[in-house]
Design an enzyme around this catalytic site. Structure first.
Site, PDB file in Angstrom:
ATOM      1  N   ASN A 317     -22.398  -4.329   4.334  1.00 54.76           N
ATOM      2  CA  ASN A 317     -22.263  -5.633   3.674  1.00 54.76           C
ATOM      3  C   ASN A 317     -23.008  -6.759   4.394  1.00 54.76           C
ATOM      4  O   ASN A 317     -23.436  -7.713   3.745  1.00 54.76           O
ATOM      5  CB  ASN A 317     -20.765  -5.977   3.580  1.00 54.76           C
ATOM      6  CG  ASN A 317     -20.548  -7.451   3.337  1.00 54.76           C
ATOM      7  OD1 ASN A 317     -20.704  -7.940   2.215  1.00 54.76           O
ATOM      8  ND2 ASN A 317     -20.219  -8.204   4.390  1.00 54.76           N
ATOM      9  N   TYR A 382     -35.647 -12.176   0.947  1.00 52.59           N
ATOM     10  CA  TYR A 382     -34.298 -11.715   0.575  1.00 52.59           C
ATOM     11  C   TYR A 382     -34.361 -10.754  -0.618  1.00 52.59           C
ATOM     12  O   TYR A 382     -33.763  -9.677  -0.606  1.00 52.59           O
ATOM     13  CB  TYR A 382     -33.447 -12.941   0.235  1.00 52.59           C
ATOM     14  CG  TYR A 382     -32.011 -12.650  -0.116  1.00 52.59           C
ATOM     15  CD1 TYR A 382     -31.079 -12.329   0.875  1.00 52.59           C
ATOM     16  CD2 TYR A 382     -31.563 -12.702  -1.439  1.00 52.59           C
ATOM     17  CE1 TYR A 382     -29.744 -12.084   0.554  1.00 52.59           C
ATOM     18  CE2 TYR A 382     -30.234 -12.458  -1.765  1.00 52.59           C
ATOM     19  CZ  TYR A 382     -29.336 -12.154  -0.767  1.00 52.59           C
ATOM     20  OH  TYR A 382     -28.020 -11.897  -1.086  1.00 52.59           O
TER      21      TYR A 382
HETATM   22  P1  NAD Z   1     -21.703 -14.469   4.667  1.00 50.06           P
HETATM   23  O1  NAD Z   1     -22.857 -15.166   5.292  1.00 50.06           O
HETATM   24  O2  NAD Z   1     -20.452 -15.257   4.419  1.00 50.06           O
HETATM   25  O3  NAD Z   1     -21.322 -13.184   5.539  1.00 50.06           O
HETATM   26  C1  NAD Z   1     -22.277 -12.301   6.059  1.00 50.06           C
HETATM   27  C2  NAD Z   1     -21.749 -11.713   7.354  1.00 50.06           C
HETATM   28  O4  NAD Z   1     -22.738 -10.836   7.875  1.00 50.06           O
HETATM   29  C3  NAD Z   1     -21.457 -12.797   8.394  1.00 50.06           C
HETATM   30  O5  NAD Z   1     -20.153 -12.649   8.890  1.00 50.06           O
HETATM   31  C4  NAD Z   1     -22.516 -12.533   9.457  1.00 50.06           C
HETATM   32  O6  NAD Z   1     -22.091 -12.859  10.771  1.00 50.06           O
HETATM   33  C5  NAD Z   1     -22.754 -11.030   9.298  1.00 50.06           C
HETATM   34  N1  NAD Z   1     -24.035 -10.652   9.901  1.00 50.06           N
HETATM   35  C6  NAD Z   1     -25.225 -11.285   9.736  1.00 50.06           C
HETATM   36  N2  NAD Z   1     -26.162 -10.715  10.518  1.00 50.06           N
HETATM   37  C7  NAD Z   1     -25.554  -9.700  11.194  1.00 50.06           C
HETATM   38  C8  NAD Z   1     -26.004  -8.752  12.166  1.00 50.06           C
HETATM   39  N3  NAD Z   1     -27.256  -8.770  12.599  1.00 50.06           N
HETATM   40  N4  NAD Z   1     -25.119  -7.861  12.624  1.00 50.06           N
HETATM   41  C9  NAD Z   1     -23.836  -7.862  12.200  1.00 50.06           C
HETATM   42  N5  NAD Z   1     -23.353  -8.738  11.281  1.00 50.06           N
HETATM   43  C10 NAD Z   1     -24.209  -9.653  10.802  1.00 50.06           C
HETATM   44  O7  NAD Z   1     -22.252 -13.840   3.333  1.00 50.06           O
HETATM   45  P2  NAD Z   1     -21.485 -13.325   2.008  1.00 50.06           P
HETATM   46  O8  NAD Z   1     -21.699 -14.326   0.952  1.00 50.06           O
HETATM   47  O9  NAD Z   1     -20.108 -12.878   2.311  1.00 50.06           O
HETATM   48  O10 NAD Z   1     -22.411 -12.073   1.637  1.00 50.06           O
HETATM   49  C11 NAD Z   1     -22.091 -10.727   1.987  1.00 50.06           C
HETATM   50  C12 NAD Z   1     -23.150  -9.814   1.369  1.00 50.06           C
HETATM   51  O11 NAD Z   1     -23.211 -10.043  -0.037  1.00 50.06           O
HETATM   52  C13 NAD Z   1     -24.561 -10.086   1.897  1.00 50.06           C
HETATM   53  O12 NAD Z   1     -25.245  -8.858   2.007  1.00 50.06           O
HETATM   54  C14 NAD Z   1     -25.176 -10.946   0.813  1.00 50.06           C
HETATM   55  O13 NAD Z   1     -26.579 -10.843   0.786  1.00 50.06           O
HETATM   56  C15 NAD Z   1     -24.547 -10.341  -0.424  1.00 50.06           C
HETATM   57  N6  NAD Z   1     -24.530 -11.223  -1.602  1.00 50.06           N
HETATM   58  C16 NAD Z   1     -23.789 -12.377  -1.624  1.00 50.06           C
HETATM   59  C17 NAD Z   1     -23.781 -13.174  -2.762  1.00 50.06           C
HETATM   60  C18 NAD Z   1     -22.955 -14.446  -2.873  1.00 50.06           C
HETATM   61  O14 NAD Z   1     -22.975 -15.080  -3.921  1.00 50.06           O
HETATM   62  N7  NAD Z   1     -22.209 -14.848  -1.853  1.00 50.06           N
HETATM   63  C19 NAD Z   1     -24.561 -12.808  -3.857  1.00 50.06           C
HETATM   64  C20 NAD Z   1     -25.309 -11.634  -3.797  1.00 50.06           C
HETATM   65  C21 NAD Z   1     -25.273 -10.847  -2.661  1.00 50.06           C
END
Ligand code: NAD
Length: 475
Positions: A317, A382
């Site tokens: 994730n 991205y």
């Molecule tokens: P977020 O930024 O709240 O959480 C992402 C987490 O990943 C954070 O806790 C961060 O510390 C961790 N992370 C980042 N780099 C890291 C690394 N090198 N090693 C370990 N951990 C790491 O993001 P979110 O909104 O919860 O998104 C979660 C996933 O869902 C992501 O892959 C994002 O691309 C995807 N996504 C989110 C949305 C949205 O609308 N929020 C939409 C499409 C896809």
């Protein structure tokens, strides 16, 4: 992060204002509340086209629910659904307008598996034309068809592919009621693999999944029906969730723990306070690691081997955005998005596979994005990483053995810190540009992942299901 407009239009003043100004009136979606809740309650109408093959599996799944089942009367729509009536599972219903008008259906379920050519698509019209108006608030349409890829005859393949356009359009028509429509494309002789998907798509757990086709095959690994505790299907499983300290990752960790898994919550060391809180809350364990470090995959694999002797579920994730138009993008923005969102997943899986640490019937789930389908302004890095995730999942699905599956979710607009940071106009557009006229919640993504991880989902492999309320963005 809260959608104030959604709250406002669900007050009586707000309803009136929205209707007189012609503004969208999103419904507050029903979501899973109680752990012991049934997957569906209310009235369910089950119909079938000619030669249906999924009715006994549908009957088996629905029989145990408190839903009242109906089956249409009359040769045009009856098909072999009379089996449901004869076995006492369903009551018959006359397909006359007056009789149907007395009902509000929580779900309309249709077995189209036996359709042989495009002329037989007429059975869809016969079943849904008189009934679709009667779909309840937050109701469900579920069609079971045959995977077009398995149809040798072009007319048959065309008919089953046609189900996709039908379902996607129905979803758009019923979205204003908070209702959704999905399609299960089942491979020949895989009808007995549909149970976990029928349960998921008829339940409030799939609140923000809309207009999606899902391919279901026979699956490999342990054969026969595994006894699964429906309230805690992941009992005895160990799950790794990356990026688990907040947002979608936190919701995934909590949902998998709710379903009985022991969760290893991984995130970067800087998030330790939040990570400890999440892990402690769910009886899991924290693991501070940067997945992009050279020795990251080895350290993760060492930890899983030493502590648990292996792993059952891996959820990739963790993700980052580093947005800039291409001409202005610094190289470290490019490198970071690709490294976290894509390369780290491959490296972790490679390490786990090489050391044979993913156990039989294991589950790998990747998190893509609708940007991976449609691209996005200022997100070349991205979107490339998230399309790459889809390519990775599709290729890996063909290689994995031992009942191990790999699938992806592609979230749309989800209410998180990431989307709260958007400029207000872009955020409002993102929220409303879908059939349900609202953003999803982290738990909607988490529930979809929990469905993939269910031991009964062994026939689901190589799918990318969007959790986007049928966003207008992308296909
Ligand atoms: P977020 O930024 O709240 O959480 C992402 C987490 O990943 C954070 O806790 C961060 O510390 C961790 N992370 C980042 N780099 C890291 C690394 N090198 N090693 C370990 N951990 C790491 O993001 P979110 O909104 O919860 O998104 C979660 C996933 O869902 C992501 O892959 C994002 O691309 C995807 N996504 C989110 C949305 C949205 O609308 N929020 C939409 C499409 C896809």
């Amino acid at each position: 992060m809260s959608d104030l407009y959604l709250k406002f239009v669900n007050t009586s003043v707000g309803k009136q204002a929205a209707s007189s100004l012609g503004l969208p009136s999103p419904i507050e979606l029903e979501r899973w509340k109680r752990h012991d809740q049934s997957f569906i309650e209310g009235k369910v109408l089950v119909g079938a086209g000619p030669r249906p093959r999924a009715l006994s599996a549908l009957g088996e799944t629905l029989r145990g629910s408190p839903a009242t089942l109906y089956s249409p009367e009359g040769p045009a729509t009856l098909g072999e659904s009379s089996a449901l009536v004869e076995s006492g599972v369903a009551k018959t219903l006359t397909m006359e307008d007056e009789a149907i008008a007395e009902h509000k259906f929580k779900a309309l379920v249709f077995d189209a598996t036996g359709i042989r050519d495009t002329s037989e698509l007429r059975c869809l019209y016969d079943f849904f034309h008189p009934t679709i108006r009667q779909i309840a608030k937050c109701g469900r349409v579920l069609i079971v068809g045959t995977d077009p890829a398995s149809c040798k005859n072009p007319a048959r393949a065309a008919a089953h592919k046609a189900l996709e356009g039908f379902v996607r359009s129905v979803a758009k028509e019923i979205g204003k009621k908070g209702a959704t429509a999905q399609l299960l494309w089942v491979a020949p002789n895989a009808e007995n693999q549909i149970e976990s998907s029928v349960r998921f798509f008829l339940s409030p757990k799939s609140a923000y999944v809309d207009g999606q086709p899902v391919r279901i095959g026979k699956g490999s690994g342990t054969k026969g029906r595994t006894a699964v505790n429906t309230n805690a299907p992941l009992t005895g499983k160990v799950a790794l969730v990356t990026g688990a300290s907040r947002g979608i990752g936190e919701a995934i960790a909590r949902t998998l723990a709710r379903d009985g898994a022991r969760v290893v919550c991984l995130d970067i060391p800087a998030t330790m306070e939040d990570l400890n809180r999440v892990a402690e809350d769910i009886g899991g364990s924290p693991l501070a690691a940067d997945i992009t470090e050279d020795n990251g995959p080895r350290l993760i694999a060492d930890h899983l081997e030493d502590e648990f002797g292996g792993i059952d579920i891996v959820v990739h994730n963790a993700g980052v955005t580093r947005d800039k138009t291409l001409a202005r993008m610094p190289e470290h923005f490019w490198d970071m998005a690709i490294a976290v969102n894509l390369t780290a997943e491959e490296r972790i899986d490679e390490e786990l596979m090489e050391r044979d640490l993913v156990r039989e019937n294991g589950r790998i789930v990747c998190v893509s994005s609708i940007a991976g389908f449609a691209g996005n302004f200022g997100q070349t890095n991205y979107a490339a990483s998230k399309s790459g995730v889809i390519g990775y999942v599709e290729s890996m699905a063909r290689q994995l053995k031992n009942g191990i599956t790999i699938n992806a979710v592609a979230p749309g607009f989800i209410e998180t810190q990431m989307t709260a940071a958007m400029p207000v106009t872009i955020r409002e557009a993102g929220r409303r540009m879908n059939s349900l006229s609202q953003g999803g919640l982290p738990v909607d993504v988490a529930e979809t992942i929990a469905w993939y991880c269910n031991p009964l989902s062994r026939g689901i492999n190589g799918n990318v299901v969007r959790v986007c309320g049928q966003s207008l963005v992308g296909k």
